[in-house]
Design an enzyme around this catalytic site. Structure first.
Site, PDB file in Angstrom:
ATOM      1  N   TRP A 105       0.821  -1.221   0.000  1.00 16.64           N
ATOM      2  CA  TRP A 105       0.000   0.000   0.000  1.00 16.64           C
ATOM      3  C   TRP A 105       0.856   1.273   0.000  1.00 16.64           C
ATOM      4  O   TRP A 105       0.468   2.310   0.526  1.00 16.64           O
ATOM      5  CB  TRP A 105      -0.968  -0.002   1.190  1.00 16.64           C
ATOM      6  CG  TRP A 105      -1.813  -1.243   1.256  1.00 16.64           C
ATOM      7  CD1 TRP A 105      -1.582  -2.336   2.034  1.00 16.64           C
ATOM      8  CD2 TRP A 105      -2.982  -1.538   0.482  1.00 16.64           C
ATOM      9  NE1 TRP A 105      -2.541  -3.298   1.810  1.00 16.64           N
ATOM     10  CE2 TRP A 105      -3.427  -2.838   0.859  1.00 16.64           C
ATOM     11  CE3 TRP A 105      -3.714  -0.846  -0.475  1.00 16.64           C
ATOM     12  CZ2 TRP A 105      -4.540  -3.442   0.312  1.00 16.64           C
ATOM     13  CZ3 TRP A 105      -4.837  -1.438  -1.032  1.00 16.64           C
ATOM     14  CH2 TRP A 105      -5.238  -2.722  -0.645  1.00 16.64           C
ATOM     15  N   LYS A 141      -5.942  -0.792  -5.017  1.00 18.49           N
ATOM     16  CA  LYS A 141      -6.672   0.476  -5.067  1.00 18.49           C
ATOM     17  C   LYS A 141      -5.885   1.454  -5.928  1.00 18.49           C
ATOM     18  O   LYS A 141      -4.711   1.211  -6.263  1.00 18.49           O
ATOM     19  CB  LYS A 141      -6.837   1.081  -3.666  1.00 18.49           C
ATOM     20  CG  LYS A 141      -7.890   0.416  -2.799  1.00 18.49           C
ATOM     21  CD  LYS A 141      -8.055   1.156  -1.471  1.00 18.49           C
ATOM     22  CE  LYS A 141      -9.119   0.485  -0.601  1.00 18.49           C
ATOM     23  NZ  LYS A 141      -9.292   1.205   0.689  1.00 18.49           N
ATOM     24  N   ASP A 358     -32.975  -1.148 -16.868  1.00 15.40           N
ATOM     25  CA  ASP A 358     -33.769  -0.729 -15.712  1.00 15.40           C
ATOM     26  C   ASP A 358     -33.933   0.787 -15.681  1.00 15.40           C
ATOM     27  O   ASP A 358     -33.043   1.527 -16.090  1.00 15.40           O
ATOM     28  CB  ASP A 358     -33.073  -1.188 -14.425  1.00 15.40           C
ATOM     29  CG  ASP A 358     -33.818  -0.715 -13.186  1.00 15.40           C
ATOM     30  OD1 ASP A 358     -34.941  -1.204 -12.969  1.00 15.40           O
ATOM     31  OD2 ASP A 358     -33.300   0.166 -12.471  1.00 15.40           O
ATOM     32  N   GLU A 413     -37.584  -0.849 -19.567  1.00 15.87           N
ATOM     33  CA  GLU A 413     -38.540  -0.734 -18.469  1.00 15.87           C
ATOM     34  C   GLU A 413     -38.994   0.724 -18.411  1.00 15.87           C
ATOM     35  O   GLU A 413     -38.360   1.572 -17.797  1.00 15.87           O
ATOM     36  CB  GLU A 413     -37.889  -1.134 -17.132  1.00 15.87           C
ATOM     37  CG  GLU A 413     -38.901  -1.210 -15.997  1.00 15.87           C
ATOM     38  CD  GLU A 413     -38.366  -0.687 -14.662  1.00 15.87           C
ATOM     39  OE1 GLU A 413     -38.989  -1.005 -13.642  1.00 15.87           O
ATOM     40  OE2 GLU A 413     -37.367   0.039 -14.639  1.00 15.87           O
TER      41      GLU A 413
END
Length: 707
Positions: A105, A141, A358, A413
């Site tokens: 890290w 990350k 959606d 939808e």
């Protein structure tokens, strides 16, 4: 379908073919609906905007094909030489570094370089022994330095696998998914051809077991796929696949758009699921959520580069008040790359066959449908409230998908009923293949809540079921996951309520409530199936009248899984009546598979009798007869039939196998006579018991036993 729509190509390309002499400028839809004439300028404007984007992408990116391959370069990849390449867009950041378990890290270890567009990249050479510097499945990350000198850590936006360890934190961890070749799933089966009649089984992997836990991809593959195939469905619509931190969001608060949810297992297991479905002839649709995104910062896209307007609109325009989520900026070049590449990724990486988009209503309008009803006035669909950037994005999405994957299926939808949503792009449509008939389940629930059986308005029922836009295909459903959620009731719960828990055993007397409930459950579904659209959808468990709602583990229910499951075992118990509803669902789908009414022209309704509560119609050469009367059966009931001949019953909701009384002899032959009746050229006489649906077909099309 209208011949004009059928003969026009679903493409925005300048050489896109339109039927006859219809103009290829976005106004061709007027030929199908003259009421759109006053809105030609709006239709042309959005068509021109889509063309402008295509030209711009062609000039700057080499075309939509290359542009939509963002997942090939953005995100983290291993090169052939063992080096790792990582690319990320973060325009507000001054500096960036890759951090993870591989470098303890340390943000000073692997700094990235930035170009003028705010894109950072880095190539990390392999280790001394030739292995990738970032091991498979290790945590990773990106760390970004903001203009004020502050450093923030984010999960890579294009990450393909994230996991959650609730014992440590509710936030997700990004992992570099890069299994060795021996552990990668290799697809073995071709995609099935696109079905002419679409019979969709809407399913959620995590709830697909009676057990009090999250079901896995592997269990779904083993247990659910054969079940779905045996019920006669030819398509699966998978919900909650795109990674979402909050399980109770039903998958609609997406954090990581390129990651398949790890709560059901690793990515390779989802690939196996889709491939196995293909081996069974089932197409698989992904419930894709591009209408909004989770507001999570630590493990989502929100404030990725420290601003609120990287992927989303700034300020209030970028927030959905009801959903408490972020709204995409569909007019931004890099956002288009991200979303279009996302569609392509799911098609290429996992071999999905299409998408149910959606929240399309929320996308189409700047008011997102909040506090707004739709009267059907065309000014509502083409006025200042329309988000033309979102409309253009959906046009580009359909252009990309239909150009690259000729058999793709796209479903919208949309509750608003926007005209031309499901018409070809060359005509100025938005290019979807189907829309969901969202008014139908609302109608059934309203009737069951407010009307006595003898008060059912037969004319209104048939009107609602057939009230769809000319030339635009619709998927009908009596109920979906919306009606199954906590706080609402499924059809069977409305029909039977508490007696579902006490009188569904064959060892108990058949009460009037259960008798009525089972009869109407079958009739409602068949009437919706046969009259309501060009496709049909059922949500997992509703086919047999699942007795409980859905409620995911959350603080309000002490994180219980009791309602976050489907008790599919109920149909296997020979002492329970659920088996009969399950049998009927199978019979209904298999009957459609044989006669193909879903892809036939809309039905001709010859009788809507309010007093008798009878509906008679023909579609695909078969005759449907429904008697909704609670007590009155009809002998020698004359019905109109267009095609002369000898008919047999090919589907009967009242057989013992379907939980009925077998009041109609399956061996009966029905002979027509040349007497015009109800505007049909011939007629015949039938016995039509109360609360029964019958389907008749010409004897020449049936097997000896009439099925």
């Amino acid at each position: 379908m209208d011949p004009v729509a059928l003969e026009s190509s679903n493409t925005l390309a300048k050489n896109g073919h339109t039927a006859g002499n219809i103009p290829n400028d976005g106004t061709g839809v007027v030929a199908l609906d003259p009421y759109l004439e006053p809105f030609k300028p709006a239709l042309k404007r959005r068509f021109d905007k889509a063309q402008e984007w295509i030209k711009k992408i062609e000039k700057t990116e080499g075309g939509l094909d290359k542009f939509s391959k963002g997942a090939d370069t953005f995100g983290i990849h291993q090169n052939d030489d063992g080096s790792i390449y990582y690319k990320e867009w973060a325009p507000n950041a001054k500096q960036a570094a890759v951090i993870g378990e591989f470098n303890n890290w340390d943000r000073n270890a692997h700094r990235m370089t930035r170009n003028d567009f705010g894109v950072f990249e880095i190539t990390i050479p392999p280790t001394s022994d030739g292995k990738a510097a970032i091991p498979h499945n290790s945590k990773i990350k990106i760390s970004l330095e903001l203009p004020d000198g502050q450093w923030i850590d984010r999960l890579p936006a294009w990450i393909k696998y994230v996991t959650q360890d609730l014992s440590v934190s509710p936030a997700y961890d990004a992992r570099f998914w890069n299994p060795p070749a021996s552990e990668r799933y290799s697809f073995k089966h071709q995609r099935p051809k696109r079905p002419e009649s679409l019979r969709i089984y809407e399913a959620h992997v995590g709830i697909s077991s009676p057990e009090l836990r999250v079901t896995t991809y592997k269990e779904f593959t083993k247990n659910m796929l054969p079940r779905i195939k045996s019920l006669g469905y030819n398509a699966i619509q998978l919900m909650a696949i795109m990674e979402h931190a909050y399980y109770a969001s039903f998958g609609y608060q997406v954090n990581n758009f390129f990651a398949a949810s790890s709560r059901y297992g690793p990515p390779e297991d989802l690939k196996e699921l889709v491939d196995t479905a293909h081996s069974l002839g089932l197409v698989v649709l992904l419930d894709v959520v591009h209408s909004h995104a989770s507001k999570n910062v630590l493990d989502g896209l929100n404030e990725f580069d420290g601003t609120d307007h990287q992927y989303f609109h700034a300020g209030a325009k970028g927030k959905h008040e009801l959903w408490d989520s972020r709204l995409f900026n569909y007019g931004h070049h890099e956002v288009l790359r991200f979303l279009l590449s996302n569609l392509r990724f799911w098609m290429d990486e996992y071999h999905f066959d299409g998408f149910r988009f959606d929240g399309v209503t929320s996308m189409l309008y700047l008011h997102h449908g909040i506090g707004t009803g739709f009267s059907g006035g065309y000014h509502e669909y083409f006025g200042a409230d329309v988000d033309e950037e979102a409309v253009v994005y959906l046009m580009l999405a359909n252009e990309l998908l239909h150009e690259l994957y000729p058999d793709v299926i796209t479903v919208a939808e949309d509750v608003s009923g926007m005209p031309a949503l499901c018409l070809p792009l060359s005509l100025g449509g938005v290019g979807f293949d189907y829309r969901l008939a969202m008014a139908i389940p609302d109608m059934w629930i309203k009737i069951l809540k407010e009307k006595k059986d003898e008060e059912w308005d037969i004319g209104n029922i048939t009107f609602t079921l057939t009230n769809r836009r000319h030339g635009e295909k619709t998927i009908a459903y009596a109920e979906s996951h919306d009606q199954a959620l906590v706080g609402d009731k499924s059809l069977m719960m409305h029909l039977c309520d508490a007696e579902l828990y006490t009188h569904m055993s064959t060892l108990t007397p058949l009460t009037p409530v259960i008798d009525r409930g089972m009869a109407l459950h079958k009739m409602i579904r068949l009437l919706t199936h046969a009259l309501g659209g060009e496709g049909y959808l059922n949500f997992e468990g509703n086919e047999f009248g699942h007795p409980e709602w859905l409620d995911f583990p959350r603080e309000g229910n002490q994180n219980s899984f009791w309602y976050a499951r489907r008790q599919l075992n109920l149909t296997e118990d020979r002492l329970l009546r659920y088996q009969f509803l399950n049998n009927f669902d199978r019979s209904m789908n298999l009957c459609e598979n044989k006669y193909g009414w879903l892809h036939a022209p809309q039905a001709y309704i010859s009788l809507k009798h309010e007093g008798d509560k009878v509906i008679i119609f023909e579609r695909a050469g078969v005759v449907f007869a429904f008697n909704f009367h609670p007590t009155q059966s009809f002998e020698n009931y004359r019905i109109g039939v267009d095609v002369a001949g000898t008919y047999r019953v090919v589907l009967d909701s009242d057989t013992k196998e379907h939980g009925g009384f077998s009041r109609v002899d399956s061996n009966t032959r029905f002979f027509t006579e040349p007497l015009e009746w109800n505007h049909r050229r011939n007629c015949t006489h039938i016995y039509l018991p109360c609360r029964t649906a019958l389907v008749f077909a010409l004897e020449s099309t049936t097997t000896p036993n009439g099925h």
